[in-house]
Design an enzyme around this catalytic site. Structure first.
Site, PDB file in Angstrom:
ATOM      1  N   TYR A 227     -12.355  -1.630  -3.964  1.00 48.84           N
ATOM      2  CA  TYR A 227     -13.148  -1.507  -2.780  1.00 48.84           C
ATOM      3  C   TYR A 227     -14.549  -1.552  -2.719  1.00 48.84           C
ATOM      4  O   TYR A 227     -15.025  -1.338  -1.388  1.00 48.84           O
ATOM      5  CB  TYR A 227     -12.134  -0.720  -1.538  1.00 48.84           C
ATOM      6  CG  TYR A 227     -11.224  -0.947  -0.785  1.00 48.84           C
ATOM      7  CD1 TYR A 227     -10.680  -1.825  -0.678  1.00 48.84           C
ATOM      8  CD2 TYR A 227     -10.088  -0.146  -1.600  1.00 48.84           C
ATOM      9  CE1 TYR A 227      -9.602  -2.896   0.255  1.00 48.84           C
ATOM     10  CE2 TYR A 227      -8.936  -0.476  -1.103  1.00 48.84           C
ATOM     11  CZ  TYR A 227      -8.089  -1.869  -0.427  1.00 48.84           C
ATOM     12  OH  TYR A 227      -6.934  -2.136  -0.088  1.00 48.84           O
TER      13      TYR A 227
ATOM     14  N   HIS B  83      -2.236  -5.463   1.322  1.00 48.60           N
ATOM     15  CA  HIS B  83      -3.681  -5.714   1.309  1.00 48.60           C
ATOM     16  C   HIS B  83      -3.353  -7.197   1.358  1.00 48.60           C
ATOM     17  O   HIS B  83      -2.116  -7.999   0.441  1.00 48.60           O
ATOM     18  CB  HIS B  83      -4.092  -5.873  -0.355  1.00 48.60           C
ATOM     19  CG  HIS B  83      -5.631  -5.883  -0.118  1.00 48.60           C
ATOM     20  ND1 HIS B  83      -6.262  -5.362   0.159  1.00 48.60           N
ATOM     21  CD2 HIS B  83      -5.251  -7.124  -0.498  1.00 48.60           C
ATOM     22  CE1 HIS B  83      -7.467  -7.183  -0.519  1.00 48.60           C
ATOM     23  NE2 HIS B  83      -6.839  -7.366  -1.405  1.00 48.60           N
TER      24      HIS B  83
ATOM     25  N   ASN C   5      -1.681  -0.009   6.643  1.00 53.89           N
ATOM     26  CA  ASN C   5      -1.742  -0.924   7.263  1.00 53.89           C
ATOM     27  C   ASN C   5      -0.894  -1.659   5.965  1.00 53.89           C
ATOM     28  O   ASN C   5      -0.979  -2.828   6.497  1.00 53.89           O
ATOM     29  CB  ASN C   5      -2.915  -1.813   8.073  1.00 53.89           C
ATOM     30  CG  ASN C   5      -3.528  -2.421   6.694  1.00 53.89           C
ATOM     31  OD1 ASN C   5      -3.146  -2.092   5.435  1.00 53.89           O
ATOM     32  ND2 ASN C   5      -4.930  -2.745   7.148  1.00 53.89           N
TER      33      ASN C   5
ATOM     34  N   ARG D 134      -2.239 -14.392   5.112  1.00 49.94           N
ATOM     35  CA  ARG D 134      -3.404 -13.502   5.669  1.00 49.94           C
ATOM     36  C   ARG D 134      -2.250 -13.966   7.125  1.00 49.94           C
ATOM     37  O   ARG D 134      -2.482 -13.315   8.301  1.00 49.94           O
ATOM     38  CB  ARG D 134      -5.019 -14.525   6.045  1.00 49.94           C
ATOM     39  CG  ARG D 134      -5.615 -13.951   4.577  1.00 49.94           C
ATOM     40  CD  ARG D 134      -6.190 -13.226   4.528  1.00 49.94           C
ATOM     41  NE  ARG D 134      -6.667 -11.550   5.611  1.00 49.94           N
ATOM     42  CZ  ARG D 134      -6.800 -10.654   5.893  1.00 49.94           C
ATOM     43  NH1 ARG D 134      -7.399 -10.049   4.880  1.00 49.94           N
ATOM     44  NH2 ARG D 134      -7.452  -9.937   7.125  1.00 49.94           N
TER      45      ARG D 134
ATOM     46  N   THR E 216      -5.582  -6.733  10.903  1.00 50.63           N
ATOM     47  CA  THR E 216      -5.410  -5.264  10.380  1.00 50.63           C
ATOM     48  C   THR E 216      -5.436  -4.376  10.848  1.00 50.63           C
ATOM     49  O   THR E 216      -4.562  -3.427  10.568  1.00 50.63           O
ATOM     50  CB  THR E 216      -7.550  -5.333  10.094  1.00 50.63           C
ATOM     51  OG1 THR E 216      -7.643  -6.353   9.675  1.00 50.63           O
ATOM     52  CG2 THR E 216      -7.480  -3.825   9.190  1.00 50.63           C
TER      53      THR E 216
ATOM     54  N   PHE F 107     -15.317   3.809   6.978  1.00 49.63           N
ATOM     55  CA  PHE F 107     -14.028   4.365   6.654  1.00 49.63           C
ATOM     56  C   PHE F 107     -14.036   3.980   4.942  1.00 49.63           C
ATOM     57  O   PHE F 107     -12.795   4.491   4.740  1.00 49.63           O
ATOM     58  CB  PHE F 107     -13.359   3.256   7.783  1.00 49.63           C
ATOM     59  CG  PHE F 107     -13.210   1.490   7.033  1.00 49.63           C
ATOM     60  CD1 PHE F 107     -12.310   1.484   6.383  1.00 49.63           C
ATOM     61  CD2 PHE F 107     -13.577   1.206   7.847  1.00 49.63           C
ATOM     62  CE1 PHE F 107     -12.815   0.069   5.899  1.00 49.63           C
ATOM     63  CE2 PHE F 107     -13.724  -0.321   8.354  1.00 49.63           C
ATOM     64  CZ  PHE F 107     -13.411  -1.005   6.935  1.00 49.63           C
TER      65      PHE F 107
ATOM     66  N   LYS G 225       0.385  -1.106  -0.005  1.00 52.41           N
ATOM     67  CA  LYS G 225      -0.018  -0.329  -0.066  1.00 52.41           C
ATOM     68  C   LYS G 225       1.119   0.823  -0.091  1.00 52.41           C
ATOM     69  O   LYS G 225       1.821   1.578   0.303  1.00 52.41           O
ATOM     70  CB  LYS G 225      -0.993  -0.504   0.960  1.00 52.41           C
ATOM     71  CG  LYS G 225      -2.247  -1.096   1.560  1.00 52.41           C
ATOM     72  CD  LYS G 225      -2.275  -1.329   2.508  1.00 52.41           C
ATOM     73  CE  LYS G 225      -3.396  -1.864   2.193  1.00 52.41           C
ATOM     74  NZ  LYS G 225      -5.160  -2.190   3.264  1.00 52.41           N
TER      75      LYS G 225
ATOM     76  N   ARG H 109       2.953  -7.045   9.013  1.00 53.21           N
ATOM     77  CA  ARG H 109       2.119  -5.411   9.636  1.00 53.21           C
ATOM     78  C   ARG H 109       2.405  -4.444  10.205  1.00 53.21           C
ATOM     79  O   ARG H 109       2.683  -3.592  10.944  1.00 53.21           O
ATOM     80  CB  ARG H 109       0.833  -5.424   9.707  1.00 53.21           C
ATOM     81  CG  ARG H 109      -0.485  -5.112   8.468  1.00 53.21           C
ATOM     82  CD  ARG H 109      -2.032  -6.059   8.169  1.00 53.21           C
ATOM     83  NE  ARG H 109      -2.460  -5.464   7.028  1.00 53.21           N
ATOM     84  CZ  ARG H 109      -3.712  -6.525   6.598  1.00 53.21           C
ATOM     85  NH1 ARG H 109      -4.041  -6.770   7.561  1.00 53.21           N
ATOM     86  NH2 ARG H 109      -4.714  -5.590   5.777  1.00 53.21           N
TER      87      ARG H 109
ATOM     88  N   GLU I  18     -10.051 -10.128  -7.469  1.00 50.86           N
ATOM     89  CA  GLU I  18      -9.023  -9.060  -7.003  1.00 50.86           C
ATOM     90  C   GLU I  18      -7.329  -9.846  -7.974  1.00 50.86           C
ATOM     91  O   GLU I  18      -7.600  -8.224  -8.346  1.00 50.86           O
ATOM     92  CB  GLU I  18      -8.353  -8.798  -6.185  1.00 50.86           C
ATOM     93  CG  GLU I  18      -9.129  -8.630  -4.942  1.00 50.86           C
ATOM     94  CD  GLU I  18      -9.187  -8.567  -3.316  1.00 50.86           C
ATOM     95  OE1 GLU I  18      -9.712  -8.572  -2.984  1.00 50.86           O
ATOM     96  OE2 GLU I  18      -8.211  -9.231  -2.807  1.00 50.86           O
TER      97      GLU I  18
HETATM   98  P1  IDP Z   1      -8.200  -6.814   6.193  1.00 50.86           P
HETATM   99  O1  IDP Z   1      -7.363  -5.828   5.367  1.00 50.86           O
HETATM  100  O2  IDP Z   1      -7.713  -6.847   7.226  1.00 50.86           O
HETATM  101  O3  IDP Z   1      -8.383  -8.110   5.087  1.00 50.86           O
HETATM  102  P2  IDP Z   1     -10.985  -5.132   5.928  1.00 50.86           P
HETATM  103  O4  IDP Z   1     -11.798  -5.216   7.502  1.00 50.86           O
HETATM  104  O5  IDP Z   1     -11.256  -5.838   5.062  1.00 50.86           O
HETATM  105  O6  IDP Z   1      -9.232  -5.292   6.144  1.00 50.86           O
HETATM  106  O7  IDP Z   1     -10.899  -3.334   5.862  1.00 50.86           O
HETATM  107  C1  IDP Z   1     -10.294  -3.362   4.197  1.00 50.86           C
HETATM  108  C2  IDP Z   1      -9.262  -2.133   4.341  1.00 50.86           C
HETATM  109  O8  IDP Z   1      -9.902  -1.270   5.003  1.00 50.86           O
HETATM  110  C3  IDP Z   1      -7.647  -2.229   5.922  1.00 50.86           C
HETATM  111  O9  IDP Z   1      -6.783  -3.211   5.547  1.00 50.86           O
HETATM  112  C4  IDP Z   1      -7.391  -0.859   6.128  1.00 50.86           C
HETATM  113  O10 IDP Z   1      -6.528  -0.637   5.062  1.00 50.86           O
HETATM  114  C5  IDP Z   1      -8.885  -0.368   6.271  1.00 50.86           C
HETATM  115  N1  IDP Z   1      -9.789  -0.263   6.857  1.00 50.86           N
HETATM  116  C6  IDP Z   1      -9.972  -0.956   8.105  1.00 50.86           C
HETATM  117  N2  IDP Z   1     -10.769  -1.151   8.911  1.00 50.86           N
HETATM  118  C7  IDP Z   1     -10.775   0.081   9.239  1.00 50.86           C
HETATM  119  C8  IDP Z   1     -10.982   1.375  10.521  1.00 50.86           C
HETATM  120  O11 IDP Z   1     -11.647   1.421  11.351  1.00 50.86           O
HETATM  121  N3  IDP Z   1     -10.053   2.643   9.581  1.00 50.86           N
HETATM  122  C9  IDP Z   1     -10.323   3.158   9.223  1.00 50.86           C
HETATM  123  N4  IDP Z   1      -9.344   1.856   8.318  1.00 50.86           N
HETATM  124  C10 IDP Z   1      -9.366   0.684   7.809  1.00 50.86           C
HETATM  125 MG    MG Z   2     -10.504  -6.998   3.351  1.00 43.29          MG
END
Ligand code: IDP
Ligand code: MG
Length: 139
Positions: A51, A117, A114, A87, A93, A59, A11, A104, A128
């Site tokens: 997304y 992805h 973070n 994962r 996350t 968010f 990212k 991460r 994807e």
């Molecule tokens: P993941 O990337 O671990 O699968 P997801 O829940 O799919 O997590 O969320 C997608 C992306 O959205 C995350 O990787 C992160 O960049 C962002 N994200 C997730 N939760 C939050 C939040 O609470 N605040 C801001 N950004 C978030």
């Molecule tokens: Mg995800």
């Protein structure tokens, strides 16, 4: 049955901090083979589409702005049990909750920025990967 491919992005925060090399080394050391890879930048429109599943989450706007803020590295990775193992390699996350030694934990700044992805299912890995790569770009 689990398939053997997943999709990842390094990212914008990780690219900006010069972590591409370190992250790719961790990916290779964990036994993933690179099937496809490109250095590119998402428009806000493309990030919004990628997304789209998160459209209703609070968010979403922040996520789209952030993911289109700078270049990223996109890749398809191959390994047995690729989705689940990747994962595990990237960690939770929220980097403050990620296990020691995960990508991460080492490289992410925040829950939003973070570092990487990783697809959450075989079906999404396929979708994807297809978003970024044609058949001719896979080896
Ligand atoms: P993941 O990337 O671990 O699968 P997801 O829940 O799919 O997590 O969320 C997608 C992306 O959205 C995350 O990787 C992160 O960049 C962002 N994200 C997730 N939760 C939050 C939040 O609470 N605040 C801001 N950004 C978030
Ligand atoms: Mg995800």
């Amino acid at each position: 049955m689990a398939t053997n491919r997943t999709f990842t992005m390094i990212k914008p925060d990780a690219v900006e901090n010069n972590y591409i090399g370190g992250i790719l080394k961790m990916i290779n050391d964990a036994g993933f083979r690179i099937v496809a890879m490109k250095y590119t930048k998402l428009s806000a429109e493309a990030a919004g589409k990628f997304y789209e599943v998160h459209k209703e989450r609070p968010f979403y706007g922040e996520l789209v702005t952030y993911m289109s803020s700078g270049p990223i590295v996109a890749a398809i990775l191959e390994k047995n049990n690729a989705v689940a193992d990747f994962r595990t390699l990237i960690g939770a996350t929220d980097p403050t909750k990620a296990d020691e030694g995960t990508i991460r934990k080492i490289y992410a700044k925040s829950i939003a920025a973070n570092a990487v992805h990783g697809s959450d299912s075989d079906e999404n890995a396929q979708i994807e990967g297809d978003f970024f790569f044609s058949k001719l770009e896979r080896f």
